[in-house]
Design a protein around this motif. Structure first.
Motif, short mmCIF file in Angstrom:
data_model
loop_
_atom_site.label_atom_id
_atom_site.label_comp_id
_atom_site.label_asym_id
_atom_site.label_seq_id
_atom_site.Cartn_x
_atom_site.Cartn_y
_atom_site.Cartn_z
N LYS A 73 0.77 -1.27 0.05
CA LYS A 73 0.04 0.01 0.03
C LYS A 73 0.93 1.26 0.03
CE LYS A 73 -4.04 -2.36 2.12
NZ LYS A 73 -4.88 -2.22 3.26
N ASP A 80 -6.32 3.17 -3.57
CA ASP A 80 -6.94 2.06 -2.68
C ASP A 80 -6.49 0.80 -3.13
OD1 ASP A 80 -8.15 3.46 -0.75
OD2 ASP A 80 -9.74 3.87 -2.39
N VAL A 81 -5.82 0.06 -2.40
CA VAL A 81 -4.90 -1.37 -2.82
C VAL A 81 -5.54 -2.23 -1.94
CG1 VAL A 81 -3.01 -2.45 -3.07
CG2 VAL A 81 -2.80 -0.22 -3.81
N GLN A 83 -4.50 -6.47 -1.00
CA GLN A 83 -3.55 -7.30 -1.30
C GLN A 83 -3.98 -8.95 -1.17
OE1 GLN A 83 -0.15 -6.52 0.91
NE2 GLN A 83 1.24 -8.06 -0.25
#
Length: 232
Positions: A73, A80-81, A83
């Motif tokens: 991030k 906006d990530v 994972q």
């Protein structure tokens, strides 16, 4: 006047139906799900219930190169990530779990890293392409406008025997991606080769398979313009 109202209402209903199709509800875990990654997927789903990820984010999904990405991030500030890597996975497993850890997030962009383990397990470059195409189809059925970026299969010192197959698989995927403007090919394979044509060990952990921060910094630089692009 009434006919106009009916027409507008019908159009709104149609748009609403498409919106639902664009963002399907998460599929509940199957009691019979005994695959190798069932526990990891369950942890993702439990975390999502506690803190639902944002819709329209950038989803990173794939094998351990995604799971182990430190500070993912922080590498993409202002984005906006999400994972969702699960180590040791391959493309068929990404397809299998897409209804649970891909589609529910309605991402604007999906970054996929897979194919590495597939080749190591004995699959052919043609099978990698076929599986990636199936992953794309699975996403397209629910989210036709979502872009998908395929991160090229990386070269690693522990898998130099597979370099030719990696090149072949990457070339096949690259050719396929070129046929669809919603698909993106991110070449990390070429810049990860040293002057001798082999991957330099300084990019890798002692196992010579997983990357050090230097390797991820290279990936970040090549992915930055893709992840930051909100124009498409």
């Amino acid at each position: 006047m009434r006919s106009t109202f009916v027409l507008v209402s019908a159009l709104a209903a149609g748009l609403g139906a498409r919106a639902v199709a664009q963002c399907p509800p998460p599929r509940p875990a199957s009691v019979a799900d005994t695959t190798a990654f069932a526990d990891e997927i369950g942890i993702f789903e439990a975390a999502d219930k506690v803190s639902p990820p944002p819709q329209g984010a950038v989803l990173f999904v794939g094998s351990s190169s995604i799971r182990l990405w430190p500070n993912l991030k922080a590498d993409f500030p202002g984005v906006d990530v999400i994972q969702r890597g699960f180590g040791g996975s391959d493309l068929p497993e990404a397809i299998h779990y897409a209804p649970r850890i891909v589609l529910p997030y309605c991402p604007r962009l999906i970054v996929v890293y897979a194919g590495d383990n597939d080749l190591a397990e004995g699959r052919t470059p043609a099978q990698v392409l076929a599986d990636f195409r199936e992953f794309v189809r699975a996403v397209r059925r629910a989210m036709p406008k979502t872009r998908i970026a395929f991160v090229a299969i990386k070269p690693s010192p522990s898998r130099v025997a597979l370099l030719d197959k990696m090149r072949a698989a990457n070339a096949l995927v690259r050719q396929y991606v070129a046929t669809d403007p919603r698909l993106i090919y991110v070449d990390v394979f070429t810049p990860m080769l040293g002057p001798t044509g082999r991957p330099p060990s300084e990019l890798f952990q002692p196992d010579m398979l997983h990357m050090k921060p230097q390797g991820y910094a290279l990936w970040r630089d090549f992915l930055q313009p893709v992840v930051s692009d909100t124009t498409r």
